[in-house]
Design a protein around this motif. Structure first.
Motif, PDB file in Angstrom:
ATOM      1  N   GLU A 179    -119.204 -16.611  33.779  1.00  0.00           N
ATOM      2  CA  GLU A 179    -118.935 -16.440  35.453  1.00  0.00           C
ATOM      3  C   GLU A 179    -117.167 -17.013  35.797  1.00  0.00           C
ATOM      4  N   ILE A 216    -116.115 -13.159  47.086  1.00  0.00           N
ATOM      5  CA  ILE A 216    -117.437 -13.869  47.092  1.00  0.00           C
ATOM      6  C   ILE A 216    -118.403 -13.926  46.679  1.00  0.00           C
ATOM      7  N   GLU A 217    -118.645 -12.861  46.257  1.00  0.00           N
ATOM      8  CA  GLU A 217    -119.834 -12.833  45.581  1.00  0.00           C
ATOM      9  C   GLU A 217    -119.901 -12.777  44.339  1.00  0.00           C
ATOM     10  N   GLU A 238    -117.739 -15.290  43.618  1.00  0.00           N
ATOM     11  CA  GLU A 238    -117.655 -16.632  43.479  1.00  0.00           C
ATOM     12  C   GLU A 238    -119.656 -17.666  44.067  1.00  0.00           C
ATOM     13  N   LYS A 239    -120.277 -16.665  44.676  1.00  0.00           N
ATOM     14  CA  LYS A 239    -121.646 -17.263  44.876  1.00  0.00           C
ATOM     15  C   LYS A 239    -122.250 -17.299  42.939  1.00  0.00           C
ATOM     16  N   GLU A 243    -120.352 -20.388  41.360  1.00  0.00           N
ATOM     17  CA  GLU A 243    -121.493 -22.047  41.955  1.00  0.00           C
ATOM     18  C   GLU A 243    -122.730 -21.984  41.437  1.00  0.00           C
ATOM     19  N   LYS A 244    -123.604 -21.553  41.750  1.00  0.00           N
ATOM     20  CA  LYS A 244    -124.669 -21.637  40.305  1.00  0.00           C
ATOM     21  C   LYS A 244    -124.871 -21.389  39.210  1.00  0.00           C
ATOM     22  N   ARG A 282    -114.475 -25.092  46.439  1.00  0.00           N
ATOM     23  CA  ARG A 282    -114.935 -25.216  47.625  1.00  0.00           C
ATOM     24  C   ARG A 282    -113.978 -24.813  48.087  1.00  0.00           C
ATOM     25  N   LYS A 289    -113.045 -20.953  48.817  1.00  0.00           N
ATOM     26  CA  LYS A 289    -114.192 -20.402  48.520  1.00  0.00           C
ATOM     27  C   LYS A 289    -113.417 -20.506  50.680  1.00  0.00           C
TER      28      LYS A 289
END
Length: 165
Positions: free
Chosen positions: A58, A86-87, A89-90, A93-94, A111, A114
Motif C-alpha cells: 500500500e 487520495i485513493e 491513501e485510503k 489507511e485500510k 492523517r 491526508k
C-alpha cells in the motif's frame, strides 16, 4: 466649442470602455498556474526502513503516486494526481501496517498528509493558486517518511520503560 467638447467626451468614454473591456477579457483568460518548480525534494528513507517499506504494497503504491505528482506541470495534472493520491491513501489507511510502523506516530503523520492533500484539492477546485498548499502537503509527506527513519533508528525500548513505571 460645444461640439468639440461633446466629441472629446465621447472619445474619452469610448477609450475608458475599451480599457475595461480588455481587462475583463484578460481576467477571463488567465488561469492560475501551478508552479511545480518550487516543490521540495522527496526525502530519502534510510536502508533499514527501506527494507520494511519495500514489503508494504500500500505504501509503495502511495509513493508511486507521489512520484506522479512531481511530474505535474499544470492544474489539470495536479488534480488528477491528487485524486489518485487520495485513493491510494485510503487504501493505505485500510491496509495492514508492518509491525515496526503500526504506531501512532506514523498514523498521525499520515492523517496530517491526508489533510494537506484535501487542502490542495480544494485550492484547485476553487481556482486558487495551489503551489503553497502543495508545498505544505509534500513537507507533510516528507515528515511521514522521516518518521520511518526515526522509528527504525530509535534505541528506546518502550516495553521496558512502561514495565518499570
Amino acid at each position: 466649442m460645444r461640439k468639440l467638447s461633446c466629441i472629446l467626451a465621447f472619445f474619452i468614454i469610448l477609450m475608458g470602455c475599451k480599457k475595461n473591456g480588455n481587462n475583463a477579457s484578460d481576467i477571463g483568460n488567465d488561469e492560475l498556474v501551478f508552479n511545480y518548480q518550487k516543490m521540495p525534494k522527496k526525502l530519502t528513507i534510510n536502508p533499514k526502513a527501506t527494507v520494511i517499506v519495500e514489503e508494504w504494497p500500500e505504501f509503495k503504491k502511495l509513493s508511486s503516486s507521489v512520484d506522479v505528482l512531481y511530474r505535474a506541470k499544470n492544474n489539470e495534472d495536479l488534480i488528477l494526481a491528487i485524486d489518485d493520491l487520495i485513493e491510494k491513501e485510503k487504501l493505505l489507511e485500510k491496509g495492514t501496517y508492518p509491525e515496526a510502523f503500526d504506531k501512532f506516530q506514523i498514523k498521525s503523520r499520515q492523517r496530517v498528509f491526508k489533510t494537506y492533500m484535501l487542502k490542495v484539492k480544494s485550492s484547485v477546485l476553487d481556482n486558487r493558486d495551489a503551489t503553497q498548499p502543495t508545498i505544505e502537503m509534500l513537507e507533510a509527506y516528507n515528515a511521514f517518511r522521516k518518521q520511518f527513519n526515526v522509528l527504525v533508528n530509535s534505541q528506546l525500548d518502550t516495553k521496558l520503560i512502561l514495565n518499570e513505571g
